[in-house]
Write an enzyme that holds these catalytic residues in place. Structure first.
Site, PDB file in Angstrom:
ATOM      1  N   ASP A   1      -4.969  -6.351   5.962  1.00 31.64           N
ATOM      2  CA  ASP A   1      -6.202  -5.779   5.777  1.00 31.64           C
ATOM      3  C   ASP A   1      -6.926  -7.388   5.771  1.00 31.64           C
ATOM      4  OD1 ASP A   1      -7.593  -3.904   5.188  1.00 31.64           O
ATOM      5  OD2 ASP A   1      -6.700  -4.065   3.418  1.00 31.64           O
TER       6      ASP A   1
ATOM      7  N   ASP B   1      -9.983  -8.316   9.200  1.00 32.51           N
ATOM      8  CA  ASP B   1     -11.504  -8.517   8.501  1.00 32.51           C
ATOM      9  C   ASP B   1     -11.989  -9.533   8.553  1.00 32.51           C
ATOM     10  OD1 ASP B   1     -11.767  -5.925   8.628  1.00 32.51           O
ATOM     11  OD2 ASP B   1     -12.549  -5.717   6.055  1.00 32.51           O
TER      12      ASP B   1
ATOM     13  N   ASP C   1      -2.560 -18.524   2.717  1.00 35.86           N
ATOM     14  CA  ASP C   1      -3.737 -19.183   2.030  1.00 35.86           C
ATOM     15  C   ASP C   1      -4.370 -19.826   2.686  1.00 35.86           C
ATOM     16  OD1 ASP C   1      -1.521 -20.055   1.581  1.00 35.86           O
ATOM     17  OD2 ASP C   1      -1.472 -21.128  -0.813  1.00 35.86           O
TER      18      ASP C   1
ATOM     19  N   LYS D   1       3.807 -15.366   2.284  1.00 35.75           N
ATOM     20  CA  LYS D   1       3.441 -16.313   1.171  1.00 35.75           C
ATOM     21  C   LYS D   1       5.066 -16.650   1.258  1.00 35.75           C
ATOM     22  CE  LYS D   1       1.039 -17.667  -2.275  1.00 35.75           C
ATOM     23  NZ  LYS D   1       0.454 -19.196  -1.845  1.00 35.75           N
TER      24      LYS D   1
ATOM     25  N   TYR E   1       1.307  -1.103  -0.084  1.00 36.69           N
ATOM     26  CA  TYR E   1      -0.149   0.114   0.214  1.00 36.69           C
ATOM     27  C   TYR E   1       0.874   1.188   0.101  1.00 36.69           C
ATOM     28  CZ  TYR E   1      -3.609  -3.358   1.632  1.00 36.69           C
ATOM     29  OH  TYR E   1      -4.460  -3.906   1.467  1.00 36.69           O
TER      30      TYR E   1
END
Ligand code: NAD
Length: 360
Positions: free
Chosen positions: A251, A255, A227, A195, A146
């Site tokens: 992020d 959630d 994942d 990852k 980001y």
């Protein structure tokens, strides 16, 4: 002991819910012999109305001079509020991004806890929800995809977009240390989510976090691919204690972790910098649809105040007292509109604040 707390009530339900958290903190102060001074500051839409901008230098400087920041929420109805006719850098949300940057808040903490009394709101299978869960999602806030260099341009006649994901070892080490410190206050387990089978940045996260882990022999250290983590959160969330991850993975996963608790009005959060300083706020927004009606759930903000006591002031016993008081009111059957089942009696925002303050 005396603590100065910058209080940014903000917009919408912000003033209603922060007032309840202040009430509970005052009750903690009386019981345990502390004094909490609240320094009221404007930010967001209310600051635009008074100062023409969502965040002033004065708000930043005063916040910095305090021991921590307690925030409600900022913003209005994005379709109808005049604040959203302004250019993006002058809108309420720019205030929030600005203060996070000015206070150098790089570690975001969002606990996801399933209250047994609210188990029916959990969207997971009954046998999974029955085991309960209590985890701390820890997300890096100021680096990664980001904040990397980005551009879109035509290369050899083809439109091409590029986003870059960069982390240096210092950015990783400072949040890894926080994760292990926090694990020491909890069940002493850190899961690093990455990852590393694909990304160089993830391999650096593993290397640096492993080095930090060596300084915390009491804490169990595990790694998990992102994942797999997305699946494990719905299959067996009870396995997690502190979940440490980079900005974009955090992020998304935070959630997901919030969703499985079943209620936005119950979720606190903290954003910390390198010192003990932090900004504490509910995970939800300013809920303009219910603002001014005295029906919002103040529990997320009250639990954010508990996090402030634990992580900025090291007042663990006092933080426990708030969390126990919240559990008690839920056990006794008190519910605000968002967590009441149909037909169940509902208490108002200020009544919920009173009930929790009385049980400290
Ligand atoms: P929201 O979280 O404000 O509301 C979503 C739904 O959840 C609404 O139905 C609302 O009534 C309900 N809700 C939220 N908090 C509640 C509480 N404490 N008690 C009971 N119900 C609650 O999200 P939104 O509608 O997408 O956004 C509204 C405004 O809030 C926007 O301006 C947005 O930019 C802003 N926002 C601010 C923050 C922040 O200050 N950190 C975070 C998210 C959204």
């Amino acid at each position: 002991m005396k603590y100065r707390i910058a209080s940014i009530k903000g917009d919408g339900i912000g003033p209603e819910i922060v007032t309840q958290a202040q009430k509970v903190l005052n009750s903690v102060g009386e019981k345990y012999g502390h004094e909490f001074e609240f320094v009221e500051l404007l930010m967001g839409g209310c600051s635009i109305d008074v100062n023409g901008v969502p965040l002033t230098e004065e708000t930043i400087e005063t916040a910095k001079s305090c021991d921590a920041v307690l925030m409600g929420s900022i913003g209005g109805d994005t379709r109808t509020s005049p604040w959203y006719k302004l250019e993006p850098s002058k809108r309420p949300e720019a205030g929030l991004l600005g203060i996070r940057k000015a206070l150098k808040l790089f570690a975001n903490l969002r606990p996801a806890y399933l209250y047994p009394e609210l188990k029916e709101a959990c969207p997971l299978k009954e046998e999974v929800a029955a085991k309960g869960f209590d985890m701390m999602m820890m997300r890096e806030l100021t680096g990664g995809l980001y904040f990397g260099e980005r551009y879109t341009k035509e290369i050899d006649g083809v439109m091409t977009a590029v986003d870059t994901l960069t982390y240096n070892e210092n950015e990783i080490r400072r949040i890894a240390i926080k994760a292990f410190d926090i694990a020491m206050k909890r069940r002493k387990k850190v899961t690093l989510v990455d990852k590393a089978n694909v990304l160089d940045s993830s391999r650096l996260w593993r290397k640096v976090t492993e080095e930090v882990a060596a300084d915390y022999p009491e804490v169990e250290f595990l790694v998990m691919l992102v994942d797999n983590c997305a699946m494990q959160l719905v299959k067996d969330p009870a396995q997690f204690d502190v979940v440490l991850t980079e900005n974009m993975f955090g992020d998304i996963l935070s959630d997901e972790a919030s969703m499985i608790t079943g209620s936005i009005g119950m979720l606190p959060s903290a954003s910390l910098n390198e010192t003990k300083f932090g900004l504490y706020e509910p995970s939800g927004g300013s809920a303009p649809d219910i603002a001014g009606k005295n029906i919002a759930n103040p529990i997320a903000t009250i639990l954010s105040a508990a996090m402030m006591l634990r992580y900025s002031f090291d007042l663990d016993r006092e933080a426990d007292a708030i969390e126990e008081a919240v559990k008690k009111v839920l056990r006794e059957g008190y519910r605000t509109i968002d967590i009441a089942k149909s037909g169940e009696p509902q208490v108002k925002c200020d009544e919920m604040g009173d009930l929790i303050a009385e049980r400290i």
